[in-house]
Design an enzyme around this catalytic site. Structure first.
Site, PDB file in Angstrom:
ATOM      1  N   HIS A 159      -2.726  -2.718  -9.835  1.00  0.00           N
ATOM      2  CA  HIS A 159      -3.628  -2.052  -8.900  1.00  0.00           C
ATOM      3  C   HIS A 159      -4.908  -2.866  -8.803  1.00  0.00           C
ATOM      4  O   HIS A 159      -5.350  -3.432  -9.797  1.00  0.00           O
ATOM      5  CB  HIS A 159      -3.957  -0.627  -9.397  1.00  0.00           C
ATOM      6  CG  HIS A 159      -4.480   0.249  -8.326  1.00  0.00           C
ATOM      7  ND1 HIS A 159      -5.809   0.252  -7.967  1.00  0.00           N
ATOM      8  CD2 HIS A 159      -3.860   1.135  -7.521  1.00  0.00           C
ATOM      9  CE1 HIS A 159      -5.970   1.112  -6.992  1.00  0.00           C
ATOM     10  NE2 HIS A 159      -4.816   1.663  -6.689  1.00  0.00           N
ATOM     11  N   ASP A 200       2.610   5.098  -7.532  1.00  0.00           N
ATOM     12  CA  ASP A 200       3.847   5.018  -6.766  1.00  0.00           C
ATOM     13  C   ASP A 200       5.063   4.629  -7.584  1.00  0.00           C
ATOM     14  O   ASP A 200       6.167   4.582  -7.058  1.00  0.00           O
ATOM     15  CB  ASP A 200       3.668   4.056  -5.592  1.00  0.00           C
ATOM     16  CG  ASP A 200       2.897   4.732  -4.497  1.00  0.00           C
ATOM     17  OD1 ASP A 200       3.037   5.959  -4.377  1.00  0.00           O
ATOM     18  OD2 ASP A 200       2.138   4.067  -3.797  1.00  0.00           O
ATOM     19  N   HIS A 208       0.872  -1.183   0.000  1.00  0.00           N
ATOM     20  CA  HIS A 208       0.000   0.000   0.000  1.00  0.00           C
ATOM     21  C   HIS A 208       0.908   1.232   0.000  1.00  0.00           C
ATOM     22  O   HIS A 208       1.550   1.516  -0.994  1.00  0.00           O
ATOM     23  CB  HIS A 208      -0.938  -0.107   1.204  1.00  0.00           C
ATOM     24  CG  HIS A 208      -2.082   0.850   1.234  1.00  0.00           C
ATOM     25  ND1 HIS A 208      -2.416   1.657   0.204  1.00  0.00           N
ATOM     26  CD2 HIS A 208      -2.998   1.121   2.226  1.00  0.00           C
ATOM     27  CE1 HIS A 208      -3.479   2.396   0.529  1.00  0.00           C
ATOM     28  NE2 HIS A 208      -3.838   2.087   1.755  1.00  0.00           N
TER      29      HIS A 208
END
Ligand code: ACO
Length: 436
Positions: free
Chosen positions: A314, A370, A275
C-alpha cells in the site's frame, strides 16, 4: 548548490543558495513548507522559480482535510477522529456516511431523517433505465456504472449549482441513494436479468441485495449475517483520504464540474487493477495459483520480478492495513453461512509465507483491505466483475465529502500541476515530402 537547515526553534526551513549567498527562510506549518514559497528561489536567471518534482504525488499534500486520518506506520485509520474498528463494530454504513459527510455522528432524530432522505432517493428516472438497456449484453458492470453516473448529470442539470450548499446536499443525497441502484442494475444487465426496483422497507444493504438477487419471490428477505457483513465492508471502504480516485474527484470537481461528472471520473480511476480492481486481481491470482502446493513457486516468481502479489502493499500503510484485520473476522462470519471459499487456503498460505519472507518484510508489504474482500464477495455470490462496483458504492460517501470540502476550501483553485519539460527545443517545421 543549496544548503538546507531545519530550525525547530522558529519552525522555519533555511535554504542557502551557495551560488549567490542568498538565504531564504521558509515557514514550516503543519509539517509542510508551501511549494509556492520555493518560487522566490531561482535555479537560473530565466527560471520563473524553483519547483519540486514529485511524480505520483508521493510526498505532496495537495489539500488540508479534516475527514480521514491515516498513520501508515502504526496501521491507524480514523474517520473524523473515530477508529475504524469502533465504527465497523458499532456503526452502520449510513451512519458512517453521515459522519464522513457532516463531521459528527448523528443524533437519533438526525439519523432517522438521514435514512429517510436516502431511502426516498433510491429510484432512478425511467430514462436512465432505458439508457442502461442500451449497453452491450456482456458489458462490464463498472463501465456501465461510471457511464450511467455520468449520464445522471443530464437528468439533473440543477447539479451545476455547486456554489449553493442546499443544492450540493441534494446531489449528495441523490448520489448516495442512487449509486446502489445503478450498481445493481449494471449487474442485472450484465447477466441478462430484469432490473429490480428498490424496496424501501429494507435497509441500505438489504435493499441492495434485493436489487441484485431477487428472483420471482414476492418479497426478498436478505440473510441478516450477509446484510451486516456487506454493511461492515461498506464502512471499511467509505473513505481513505487522498487516494487515486479521490484525487480524481477533487481534480475534476476543481473545474466546478457537476458532482455526477466528477464522480464518473473518480469511478473510472477506481476501476484500475492497482486500485479498486485489486480484489478482482487477487481472485484471478488465487485461481491461477490453483493449489496450496504451488504457492512457494508463485512467491518465487513475484520475487524474481514476474508480477506482483496482488492485495499486498500500500502506498500509505507500511504495516498491517487495519481494514484487512477486520475483514478477516468478517470472512469467518460469512463463510459460516455460505460455506468456506476453497481459495481461502491458498490466500492464508500466501499470507503466511509472505509475512515470513525478507523480500516482503524489507519492503513493508502487508495484506491490504483487498486481499480478503474478494473472497468474501465471491462467497456471497458476487461475480468478480462486480468487485470494483461494490467498492464504488460506499466510496461515493468519501468522494462526495472530499468534493464538498474542496469546494469550501478558500485555498483551492483549479487543479493544475506543473511539469519538467524534457522534449525537443524549438525547431523548424519540415514539409511532408522532406521528412525521412
Ligand atoms: N508484490 C510484490 N512486490 C511489490 C508489491 C506487491 N504487491 N507492491 C510493491 N512491491 C515492491 C515493488 O516491486 C518495489 O520493489 P523495489 O523497491 O525492489 O523496486 C517496492 O515494493 C515498492 O513498490 P512501489 O510500486 O514503489 O510501491 P507503491 O507505493 O508505488 O505501490 C501499490 C503501492 C500500487 C498498492 C503496490 O503495492 C501494488 O501494486 N500492490 C498490488 C496491487 C494492490 O493490491 N492494490 C490495492 C491497493 S489498496 C486499494 O486501492 C484499496
Amino acid at each position: 548548490m543549496w544548503q538546507l537547515r531545519l530550525s525547530h526553534m522558529s519552525d522555519t526551513l533555511t535554504i542557502t543558495d551557495n551560488r549567490t549567498g542568498k538565504i531564504y527562510e521558509l515557514p514550516i506549518e503543519q509539517g509542510t513548507i508551501k511549494a509556492m514559497d520555493l518560487r522566490q528561489i531561482r535555479a537560473s536567471a530565466d527560471d520563473f522559480g524553483l519547483m519540486t518534482y514529485d511524480p505520483a504525488f508521493q510526498n505532496t499534500a495537495a489539500c488540508r482535510s479534516a475527514i480521514t486520518f491515516i498513520d501508515g506506520d502504526k496501521g491507524i485509520l480514523l474517520y473524523r477522529g473515530y477508529a475504524i474498528d469502533d465504527l465497523a463494530e458499532r456503526s452502520t454504513f449510513l451512519e458512517t456516511a453521515y459522519l464522513i459527510l457532516f463531521g459528527e455522528l448523528p443524533t437519533a432524530p438526525q439519523l432517522e431523517a438521514w435514512i429517510r432522505e436516502i431511502t426516498l432517493h433510491t429510484m432512478l428516472h425511467e430514462n436512465v433505465k432505458k439508457f442502461m438497456e442500451g449497453f452491450q449484453y456482456d458489458a462490464h458492470p463498472m463501465g456501465i456504472l461510471l457511464s450511467t453516473v455520468g449520464c445522471l448529470s443530464t437528468i439533473y442539470p440543477d447539479a451545476r449549482r455547486i456554489s449553493q450548499e442546499d443544492g450540493r446536499r441534494l446531489q449528495i443525497r441523490r448520489l448516495i441513494a442512487k449509486v446502489p441502484t445503478v450498481a445493481a442494475w449494471a449487474y442485472r444487465h450484465s447477466i441478462g436479468r430484469p432490473y429490480v426496483y428498490p424496496d424501501n422497507d429494507l435497509s441500505f444493504t438489504g435493499n441492495f441485495l434485493n436489487m441484485l438477487f431477487k428472483m420471482t419471490e414476492l418479497k426478498y428477505r436478505p440473510h441478516p449475517v450477509l446484510e451486516r457483513a456487506l454493511d461492515v465492508l461498506f464502512i471499511l471502504h467509505a473513505d481513505h483520504e487522498q487516494n487515486c480516485s479521490t484525487s480524481a474527484m477533487r481534480a475534476i470537481g476543481s473545474s466546478q464540474a457537476d458532482p455526477y461528472s466528477a464522480l464518473a471520473g473518480a469511478a473510472a480511476a477506481l476501476a484500475g487493477p492497482l486500485h479498486g480492481g485489486a480484489n478482482e486481481a487477487v481472485l484471478r491470482m488465487l485461481k491461477e495459483i490453483g493449489t496450496v502446493q504451488r504457492v512457494p513457486e508463485f512467491i518465487r516468481r513475484v520475487k524474481g520480478g514476474d508480477g506482483r502479489l496482488m492485495g499486498f502493499g500500500h502506498r500509505v500503510y507500511k504495516s498491517y492495513d487495519p481494514r484487512a484485520r477486520i475483514i478477516k473476522q468478517t470472512a469467518d462470519q460469512v463463510f459460516a453461512v455460505t460455506g468456506r471459499n476453497p481459495l481461502l487456503d491458498i490466500a492464508l498460505e500466501l499470507e503466511r509465507i509472505a509475512l515470513e519472507d525478507d523480500y516482503f518484510i524489507s519492503r513493508k508489504l502487508y495484506p491490504n483491505v483487498d486481499f480478503y474482500s474478494g473472497l468474501i464477495y465471491q462467497a456471497m455470490g458476487f461475480p468478480v466483475d462486480m468487485f470494483a462496483v461494490l467498492f464504488a458504492i460506499p466510496r461515493t460517501a468519501g468522494w462526495l465529502a472530499q468534493w464538498d470540502e474542496m469546494l469550501r476550501d478558500a485555498d483551492q483553485k483549479i487543479a493544475r500541476p506543473r511539469q519538467v519539460y524534457t522534449g525537443a527545443g524549438r525547431r523548424e517545421y519540415i514539409g511532408i515530402d522532406a521528412r525521412k
